[in-house]
Design a protein around this motif. Structure first.
Motif, PDB file in Angstrom:
ATOM      1  N   ALA A  16      -7.239  -0.509   8.774  1.00 41.71           N
ATOM      2  CA  ALA A  16      -6.168  -1.248   8.098  1.00 41.71           C
ATOM      3  C   ALA A  16      -6.588  -1.652   6.688  1.00 41.71           C
ATOM      4  O   ALA A  16      -5.786  -1.605   5.748  1.00 41.71           O
ATOM      5  CB  ALA A  16      -5.778  -2.477   8.918  1.00 41.71           C
ATOM      6  N   SER A  17      -7.861  -2.041   6.516  1.00 41.71           N
ATOM      7  CA  SER A  17      -8.362  -2.393   5.185  1.00 41.71           C
ATOM      8  C   SER A  17      -8.352  -1.184   4.269  1.00 41.71           C
ATOM      9  O   SER A  17      -8.034  -1.287   3.080  1.00 41.71           O
ATOM     10  CB  SER A  17      -9.779  -2.963   5.285  1.00 41.71           C
ATOM     11  N   LEU A  18      -8.715  -0.028   4.811  1.00 36.17           N
ATOM     12  CA  LEU A  18      -8.659   1.206   4.023  1.00 36.17           C
ATOM     13  C   LEU A  18      -7.229   1.500   3.592  1.00 36.17           C
ATOM     14  O   LEU A  18      -6.964   1.862   2.441  1.00 36.17           O
ATOM     15  CB  LEU A  18      -9.217   2.378   4.834  1.00 36.17           C
ATOM     16  N   ALA A  19      -6.293   1.342   4.534  1.00 36.91           N
ATOM     17  CA  ALA A  19      -4.886   1.583   4.216  1.00 36.91           C
ATOM     18  C   ALA A  19      -4.391   0.626   3.144  1.00 36.91           C
ATOM     19  O   ALA A  19      -3.668   1.011   2.220  1.00 36.91           O
ATOM     20  CB  ALA A  19      -4.044   1.451   5.487  1.00 36.91           C
ATOM     21  N   GLU A  20      -4.799  -0.634   3.261  1.00 39.48           N
ATOM     22  CA  GLU A  20      -4.407  -1.632   2.260  1.00 39.48           C
ATOM     23  C   GLU A  20      -4.944  -1.261   0.889  1.00 39.48           C
ATOM     24  O   GLU A  20      -4.256  -1.402  -0.128  1.00 39.48           O
ATOM     25  CB  GLU A  20      -4.930  -3.006   2.672  1.00 39.48           C
TER      26      GLU A  20
END
Length: 450
Positions: free
Chosen positions: A52-56
């Motif tokens: 999710a952090s990568l996507a953000e």
């Protein structure tokens, strides 16, 4: 070969399924019931939080997440067929544009998922490479990422060719299909060869800069560690510089080197490097090796860790694993390492700082942003470098006056006086530079305080 030709190839096989800002994504992962030892250090929930952090970082909004418990990935879809149908329905309900998978998908798996779900399929390696492509600034970084993307593309071309044969039944179209596939692969391979040639030239330029740094005789300290742990913030705090920093994964990809001073007045070079991450795409390993060359030539490593993150020991082991298996060769001795636990200013009140460092060897807890315990860190760096500063007196004849300039650049000149036919100098110099200085002088020209 033109960019348009390559774009057509990439479009045809779905490689251009890059994430775009403001897209909505569904995260998908599997919870293995028999995880390998390394995977057991990380829960599925923690792994998906990182996704999710990568996507953000890529500018994507998370619409939902799906986890399936399995003993092993499904060879056809990665997840089970029932989950595929569930995700297809969830994609419509959530208005999702892209499905992000937490592992690398085989070309056939990605193709089957896209055909059944009807949405863009992006796996973890694609997402990381996409972020690298957005973040790369220098010529070498851009070339390394482009090379990784095309090497990722090549087996997807092979998968596209197999799909073409199945759709056409092979009879009558098998030959033309293979001929077209061969042409496409040849174009991509030519582009790969071209990028590699450019990288060799860029690497020569970088090697010249690295050689100059090594010839400066200043100790080199390399900042390494998991991504988004505050390496650039620490570099700025130590050196008083203003390197680019942002609270996102892979905020900086290009090495940045600055000079700072230790408590004993020694000058040290500190280099910021790209952040590490688990499940690193193997296509990007050469890019990491190139970027981390400064770490390979360093005298000391500072491994930064985020005090606010759970399972610090797991992240510590991940960094050690990447360093030992991917960055340093078997015959190359790794430099000593200080584990720097950063961001203690963000800890909840009452949390014992000592508990953070108790299970991690040679560690110190700091706040790079607020400056907490930086003096303690500098003392530890000085001890690890283990190079004593010696006070010296010089009686230089005028024909050796260039040594005075050298001492100004490599040590400290406290007194400088011209007497008769010689220059009288009192100064300080690091122990390891004494041999070089003694080689240029004769008896009576140098005195070293004991």
């Amino acid at each position: 070969m033109s960019n348009d030709e390559l774009n057509l190839i990439e479009d045809r096989i779905g490689k251009r399924a890059r994430v775009k800002a403001k897209e909505r994504a569904i995260l998908v992962g599997i919870d293995l019931t028999y995880p390998q030892e390394e995977e057991a250090l990380w829960t599925t929930d923690e792994s998906l939080k990182e996704l999710a952090s990568l996507a953000e970082t890529a500018g994507v909004k998370i619409a939902d997440r799906i986890v399936q418990r399995r003993s092993k990935p499904d060879p056809k879809f990665y997840i089970g067929k029932g989950k595929v149908d569930e995700i297809k329905e969830l994609t419509r309900d959530r208005g999702a544009h892209v499905i992000l998978f937490n592992d690398e998908l085989r070309p056939a798996q990605a193709r089957n998922l896209e055909e059944n779900i009807g949405a863009k399929i992006v796996d973890r390696p694609q997402l990381i490479m996409d972020i690298f492509a957005q973040r790369a600034q220098t010529k070498e970084a851009k070339l390394q990422v482009e090379l990784a993307q095309y090497e990722y593309l090549l087996p997807r071309l092979r998968g596209w060719g197999e799909s073409l044969e199945r759709q056409a039944g092979g009879i009558g179209t098998r030959g033309p299909g293979q001929t077209r596939l061969a042409r496409d692969r040849e174009k991509v391979q030519r582009r790969i060869d071209s990028i590699r040639a450019k990288l060799k030239e860029a690497e020569k330029e970088l090697d010249v800069r690295r050689k100059r740094r090594l010839e400066s005789n200043l100790p080199i300290v390399a900042l390494i560690g998991y991504t988004n742990t505050g390496k650039t913030t620490l570099l700025n705090s130590l050196t008083g510089s203003e390197g680019f920093k942002e609270d996102k994964l892979f905020a900086t990809l290009d090495p940045l080197t600055r000079k700072f001073e230790l408590p004993d007045r020694r000058k040290v070079l500190v280099t910021d490097t790209v952040g590490l991450i688990r499940k690193l795409p193997h296509q990007l390993i050469p890019a990491f090796k190139s970027t981390l060359k400064s770490a390979r030539s360093a005298d000391l490593l500072l491994n930064l860790m985020d005090a606010t993150q759970e399972k610090l020991e797991a992240r510590w082991q991940t960094v050690n694993s990447i360093l030992n298996e991917e960055i340093f060769d078997e015959d190359q001795k790794r430099p000593p390492m200080i584990n720097v636990i950063n961001k203690i200013d963000l800890l909840v009140p009452g949390k014992e700082i000592e508990s953070l460092t108790s299970g991690i060897e040679n560690s110190v807890a700091i706040s790079a942003k607020e400056g907490d315990n930086l003096a303690e860190l500098k003392d530890l760096i000085a001890r690890e470098l283990g190079d004593e500063v010696k006070e010296i007196k010089l009686h230089l004849p005028y024909d050796k006056a260039e040594i005075l300039d050298w001492l100004h650049n490599n040590g400290e000149v406290k007194e400088e006086e011209y007497k008769g036919e010689e220059i009288y100098i009192v100064g300080k110099i690091e122990q390891h530079l004494l041999t070089e200085l003694e080689y240029e002088l004769t008896d009576g020209e140098l005195e070293v305080a004991t």
